[in-house]
Design a protein around this motif. Structure first.
Motif, PDB file in Angstrom:
ATOM      1  N   PHE A  47       0.826  -1.204   0.000  1.00  0.00           N
ATOM      2  CA  PHE A  47       0.000   0.000   0.000  1.00  0.00           C
ATOM      3  C   PHE A  47       0.861   1.255   0.000  1.00  0.00           C
ATOM      4  CE2 PHE A  47      -3.884  -2.200   2.164  1.00  0.00           C
ATOM      5  CZ  PHE A  47      -3.993  -3.053   1.087  1.00  0.00           C
TER       6      PHE A  47
ATOM      7  N   ARG B 295       0.577   5.963  -3.801  1.00  0.00           N
ATOM      8  CA  ARG B 295      -0.249   5.938  -5.004  1.00  0.00           C
ATOM      9  C   ARG B 295      -1.320   4.848  -4.937  1.00  0.00           C
ATOM     10  NH1 ARG B 295       4.726   7.144  -8.956  1.00  0.00           N
ATOM     11  NH2 ARG B 295       4.645   9.412  -8.808  1.00  0.00           N
ATOM     12  N   VAL B 296      -0.992   3.722  -4.312  1.00  0.00           N
ATOM     13  CA  VAL B 296      -1.998   2.670  -4.123  1.00  0.00           C
ATOM     14  C   VAL B 296      -3.092   3.171  -3.182  1.00  0.00           C
ATOM     15  CG1 VAL B 296      -2.407   0.362  -3.160  1.00  0.00           C
ATOM     16  CG2 VAL B 296      -0.429   0.769  -4.640  1.00  0.00           C
TER      17      VAL B 296
ATOM     18  N   GLN C 117      -7.048   3.493  -3.962  1.00  0.00           N
ATOM     19  CA  GLN C 117      -8.080   2.922  -3.099  1.00  0.00           C
ATOM     20  C   GLN C 117      -9.098   3.996  -2.721  1.00  0.00           C
ATOM     21  OE1 GLN C 117      -5.946   1.242   0.203  1.00  0.00           O
ATOM     22  NE2 GLN C 117      -5.302  -0.577  -0.938  1.00  0.00           N
TER      23      GLN C 117
END
Length: 197
Positions: A10, A13-14, A18
Motif C-alpha cells: 500500500f 499511489r496505491v 483505493q
C-alpha cells in the motif's frame, strides 16, 4: 489480509487509488495503530503456508531490473522443491534454463522478489515478498543437501535463499480450475471405483 503485506503493497499511489475507487476505508485498519508485541502479522510463515508451499511444483517469481522494469519468471521442479527452512526463510535449487540470467542479474542489483504460488485445482493462491540471495552450490553444502533432490534429473546452477518479508493469501476470484495429469487420473479412477460400487 496481514499488516506486513499492506506495509509493502500500500504505497501512497496505491492508497490514492483505493481512495478514488472507494476501498480505502476497508483497508485503513491495516496501516493504523501499533502492532502488539511479537512478529508483525503476515511476516512469518505458519503451518498452513508451509504445507501449501510443500505441495507446489512451480511458482512465478518477479524481480526488478536496475532500469525499473519488472521481470516475471516461471520456476518449476519436483513437488516441494521450494523449501521452507523456517518461518522467515525459503530456499530452492535453481535449475539450468535458457541461460539469459535475467533474474540473477536483477537480484544482484536489487534483492527484492515477489512470488506467486497457485493451486489451480483447489483455487488457492499465496503471494510472498522477500529478499533473495544467490549461493553457489559448492559453498553451501548443508543448504544444497536440503534443497537438491538427487532423483530430479536437472542440472542445478545455484541456490536461491529468500528471507520472507510478507505474505498474503490472494482472492481466488477469476482463478481458473486446472488439473494436472496425476490429478485427472485420480479423479477418473475415483469415478470408476464409485461406478463399480
Amino acid at each position: 489480509m496481514p499488516r506486513a503485506f499492506a506495509r509493502i503493497a500500500f504505497t501512497p499511489r496505491v492508497l490514492a487509488a483505493q481512495e478514488t475507487n472507494g476501498s480505502r476505508q476497508a483497508y485503513r485498519p491495516l496501516l493504523e495503530g501499533a502492532d502488539r508485541d511479537g512478529p508483525e502479522p503476515g511476516s512469518q510463515l505458519g503451518p498452513r503456508e508451509a504445507a501449501f508451499i510443500a505441495e507446489r511444483n512451480s511458482f512465478y517469481q518477479a524481480t526488478v531490473s536496475e532500469t525499473g522494469w519488472p521481470y516475471v519468471q516461471h520456476r518449476g521442479g519436483p513437488t516441494g522443491f521450494l523449501r521452507v527452512l523456517d518461518a522467515r526463510t525459503l530456499a530452492y535449487a535453481s535449475f539450468a534454463g535458457n541461460r539469459q540470467y535475467i533474474s540473477e542479474g536483477n537480484v544482484a542489483g536489487d534483492d527484492r522478489v515477489a512470488l506467486i504460488l497457485t493451486d489451480y485445482a483447489q483455487g488457492r493462491r499465496l503471494k510472498l515478498w522477500g529478499r533473495a540471495s544467490l549461493l553457489e552450490v559448492a559453498a553451501a553444502a548443508q543448504l544444497s543437501e536440503a534443497c537438491i533432490d538427487p532423483a530430479y534429473d536437472a542440472p542445478v546452477e545455484r541456490l536461491v535463499l529468500i528471507r520472507v518479508e510478507a505474505f498474503d493469501w490472494n482472492c481466488p476470484k477469476h482463478l481458473p480450475r486446472l488439473y494436472d495429469k496425476a490429478q485427472v487420473r485420480a479423479i477418473v479412477e475415483a469415478d470408476r471405483q464409485r461406478r463399480k460400487d
